[in-house]
Design a protein around this motif. Structure first.
Motif, short mmCIF file in Angstrom:
data_model
loop_
_atom_site.label_atom_id
_atom_site.label_comp_id
_atom_site.label_asym_id
_atom_site.label_seq_id
_atom_site.Cartn_x
_atom_site.Cartn_y
_atom_site.Cartn_z
N ALA A 224 -11.54 36.08 -42.97
CA ALA A 224 -10.79 37.29 -42.60
C ALA A 224 -9.56 37.45 -43.47
O ALA A 224 -9.20 38.56 -43.87
CB ALA A 224 -10.40 37.22 -41.13
N TYR A 231 -5.88 43.77 -42.79
CA TYR A 231 -7.24 43.83 -42.27
C TYR A 231 -7.49 42.69 -41.28
O TYR A 231 -8.08 42.90 -40.23
CB TYR A 231 -8.25 43.76 -43.41
CG TYR A 231 -8.41 45.08 -44.12
CD1 TYR A 231 -8.82 46.20 -43.42
CD2 TYR A 231 -8.15 45.22 -45.47
CE1 TYR A 231 -8.97 47.43 -44.06
CE2 TYR A 231 -8.29 46.44 -46.12
CZ TYR A 231 -8.70 47.53 -45.40
OH TYR A 231 -8.84 48.74 -46.03
N LYS A 233 -5.44 41.17 -39.40
CA LYS A 233 -4.76 41.45 -38.13
C LYS A 233 -5.51 42.54 -37.36
O LYS A 233 -5.68 42.44 -36.14
CB LYS A 233 -3.32 41.90 -38.43
CG LYS A 233 -2.36 41.62 -37.29
CD LYS A 233 -0.94 41.99 -37.66
CE LYS A 233 -0.10 42.12 -36.41
NZ LYS A 233 1.20 42.71 -36.70
N SER A 234 -5.97 43.56 -38.09
CA SER A 234 -6.66 44.65 -37.40
C SER A 234 -8.00 44.22 -36.83
O SER A 234 -8.55 44.88 -35.98
CB SER A 234 -6.85 45.84 -38.34
OG SER A 234 -7.98 45.64 -39.17
N MET A 235 -8.50 43.08 -37.29
CA MET A 235 -9.76 42.58 -36.73
C MET A 235 -9.50 41.56 -35.62
O MET A 235 -10.42 40.95 -35.11
CB MET A 235 -10.62 41.97 -37.83
CG MET A 235 -11.11 43.03 -38.81
SD MET A 235 -12.26 42.44 -40.04
CE MET A 235 -11.26 41.39 -41.04
N GLY A 236 -8.22 41.35 -35.29
CA GLY A 236 -7.89 40.52 -34.15
C GLY A 236 -7.49 39.09 -34.50
O GLY A 236 -7.41 38.23 -33.62
N LEU A 237 -7.21 38.82 -35.78
CA LEU A 237 -6.81 37.46 -36.16
C LEU A 237 -5.33 37.25 -35.86
O LEU A 237 -4.50 38.09 -36.18
CB LEU A 237 -7.07 37.24 -37.66
CG LEU A 237 -6.76 35.83 -38.17
CD1 LEU A 237 -7.87 34.87 -37.76
CD2 LEU A 237 -6.59 35.81 -39.67
#
Lengths: 343, 340
Positions: A224, A231, A233-237
């Motif tokens: 990620a 990106y 962060k936007s995927m939840g990392l």
């Protein structure tokens, strides 16, 4: 999985295995190959001196090379991804500088080192502990910063600054120390795979294994992070937690190896690039085990090269890895041109 | 008919630069906007007005100074990280260009909030990835590397990644910025189709007003101090677009739905003729700062004559009459012979 990739995996594992056996076979004392295989599989031999050499020297050294190769390559890969920098390596956080500060304080600062040295194994352990404390302190600073500072470049620069600061302190210590102590320290900085005793392996190998397990657990995070923090962060990392996790793994890997073997350069920078070229992927699910296998082979090979003179003492491993690693890096730069993009 | 559900509801929002504590970093205040299910919303405004900041706030990448962004009636900051990642996905302006990263692997990253700790792709994940690639028309590119494809193709892949992430809301920061004209139209049209066919709520910022007017259901127009929202046609009819570039040399053309330069017209020129030749000759004359009069009552005038499907331009003044075969020749003559 297609057959070509499967073939590459099998090939790498076979090469690693062969190099491991060859590394045990080669050395200043000539031992017949049958004898080596016999001792490896039964643990016994009619010649006790051969048995001693294999069991107490060559196997620990080959195991050290193997695990040092695993650890340095994987930690280099982690740092290249986290910092999005193809020239990052395991020491970018200042881990080796911290370790050398610890050793320098012990060897150069405490003048009674010679007394310590007479205890043999105890002296050896003291160096390991000093190196570990040194790299641990730097690590602790970086981890504390990484939880507060957002910008990854700031962390990179701080890591380099800490490294430079510790190096200066080491230089000052060197300036004030005697010739013989200086030599003891310089020898440590050259790195050595042969100095790790069987008992030390009981500490080194578990540390590396824990670091490697953490690396395998961080595969999804690293993938990620490859596309950038926005990106990711936007995927939840959870960026900070992931960084902490990866830094911890790197420190365990690179810190332990540096403590026991001294700083070993270029493996950590070059091997991840070789892995990317071999597997033609940026997926860490493949790159982590790939770098591990290639790193193990490269360091075993470097160890064999260091014994080429055939004398009792071998060439400093750090020079060999640099001579093996630098051409690889140059080759990649020239071949790929676009070195700035990771991979 | 039941109206569609409101999914994003912004109330009294104040946004600003990251980590700002004092008032001076505030960029925009009193933002009240809403987005419903299945809507394509274009965010329009000048550079630096805060389009990116607003979108980053909605995507949860940046914190607001005050006010609320409600997503399904719940403040976005109260969502769990992974829960939020299953509701809103994001495409930033930065170009992702990583060697050896395959299109498939990049789109598969979108499954991040749906997969286990190791990121193992189950059958449903693989299906979702290939469906996403199919929806953006990139299925045949799955095994290519991300740095081997064009900018337009890469933008489609980035959109496919958000589709694989499977979120009801998609936020895109200037998705058309680096694209050539056909790709700009195609990408926005793709977003429009996705909002209608997949019932996605899609928010995107853009400078391509004419494309936004043709495709968006709603426009959030960010002026210096206020934000206006409405269907593009409503904003055209109530002359709102003229406020965007109030102090510039641009005028909004209500009929064309596009901006044009305010010109100072100095000399009158007559023009007779009709059809497409008339339209484009008029444009050319306006470009040369003539004030075009229909008819031939001016001191000098141009007559369009169609002979065998081809047009010739006849220029007449008190002294002479000259014939030109192209607009270029005509305009070159006018530029140097007639004092404009």
């Amino acid at each position: 999985m297609n057959y070509k990739i499967l073939f590459v995996w099998v090939f790498l594992i076979v090469v690693l295995f062969v190099l491991f056996i060859l590394d045990i076979f080669l050395g200043s004392v000539k031992i017949p190959f049958n004898e080596v295989i016999h001792i490896l599989f039964t643990g016994n031999s009619d010649f006790t001196e051969f048995q001693t050499i294999i069991i107490h020297f060559r196997i620990p050294k080959a195991l050290t090379a193997l695990f040092a190769g695993f650890a340095l390559s994987v930690s280099g890969l982690q740092m290249q991804t986290i910092f999005k920098n193809p020239l990052a390596g395991p020491y970018v956080l200042g881990i080796s500088a911290g370790a050398s500060l610890g050793v320098a304080i012990l060897v150069l600062g405490i003048s009674s080192f010679t007394v310590i040295n007479q205890f043999g194994i105890i002296g050896n352990w003291l160096i390991v502990i000093a190196a570990w404390i040194g790299s641990g302190l730097i690590l602790f600073l970086i981890l504390a910063i990484s939880m507060r500072v957002k910008d990854i470049m700031t962390i990179l620069i701080l890591g380099i600054m800490f490294g430079s600061a510790t190096t200066s302190i080491v230089s000052i210590l060197q300036y004030f120390s005697s010739e013989s102590l200086l030599k003891a320290f310089i020898v440590w900085t050259m790195g050595s795979l042969g100095g790790v005793s069987q008992t030390q392996l009981y500490v080194l190998i578990p540390s590396v294994i824990i670091g490697l397990i953490m690396a395998f657990l961080s595969v999804k995070m690293l993938n990620a992070m490859l596309v950038g923090e926005n990106y990711a962060k936007s995927m939840g990392l959870n960026i900070r937690l992931s960084r902490f996790f990866v830094f911890f793994s790197t420190s365990l890997l690179a810190g332990s190896i540096t403590a026991f073997c001294g700083p070993i350069g270029f493996i950590g920078i070059a091997v991840p690039h070789i892995a990317r070229m071999v597997f033609k992927t940026a997926n860490h699910k493949i790159l982590v085990p790939g770098s591990m296998l290639i790193g193990g082979s490269v360091l075993l090979l470097s160890d064999m090269i260091s014994q080429l003179p055939g004398k009792e003492s071998s060439l400093p491993i750090n020079s060999i890895t640099a001579l093996v690693g630098i051409p690889v890096v140059i080759w990649i730069i020239i071949r790929k041109q676009k070195f700035s993009n990771l991979g | 008919m039941e109206s569609s559900k409101k999914i994003v509801d912004i109330q009294n929002l104040e946004i600003g630069y990251p980590d700002s504590k004092n008032e001076s970093n505030s960029l925009f205040k009193n933002i009240n906007l809403a987005a419903s299910e299945g809507e394509l919303i274009a965010v329009i405004g000048k550079n630096g007005v805060g389009k990116s900041t607003l979108l980053r706030n909605i995507a949860g990448l940046q914190n607001s100074i005050q006010g609320d962004i409600l997503l399904n009636n719940k403040e976005i900051s109260t969502y769990q990280r992974s829960e939020f990642a299953r509701l809103v996905s994001f495409v930033s302006t930065e170009i992702v260009n990583i060697q050896n990263l395959s299109v498939f692997d990049l789109v598969a990253l979108g499954r991040f909030p749906h997969t286990n700790w190791f990121g193992k792709l189950e059958t449903k994940d693989l299906k979702s990835v290939s469906k996403a690639l199919e929806m953006v028309g990139m299925k045949s590119f799955a095994n290519k590397n991300i740095n081997e494809i064009s900018d337009g193709e890469r933008q489609r892949v980035m959109i496919a990644r958000t589709l694989a992430q499977d979120t009801p809301v998609i936020v895109l920061d200037e998705p058309t910025a680096f694209l050539d004209l056909p790709n700009k139209y195609e990408i926005v049209h793709l977003l429009n189709n996705l909002s209608k066919n997949e019932n996605k709520t899609i928010l995107f910022s853009t400078h391509d007003l004419n494309i936004a007017i043709q495709e968006a259901d709603k426009i959030w127009l960010m002026l210096d101090k206020s934000i206006l929202e409405g269907a593009p046609e409503d904003l055209i009819l109530n002359e709102t677009f003229n406020h965007i570039f109030e102090n510039s040399s641009l005028n909004f053309d209500k009929l064309k739905g596009d901006f044009r330069i305010k010109r100072k017209h100095n000399i009158k020129i007559g023009l007779t003729g009709d059809g497409i030749y008339y339209t484009w000759t008029k444009k050319a004359l306006e470009r040369l700062n003539f004030l075009v009069d229909k008819g031939n009552e001016s001191i000098h005038f141009i007559t369009l004559e169609l002979i065998n499907e081809t047009c010739i331009w006849k220029y007449t003044n008190q002294n002479e009459s000259i014939v030109f075969n192209t607009i270029y020749e005509l305009s070159k003559y006018l530029k140097f012979q007639v004092k404009i």
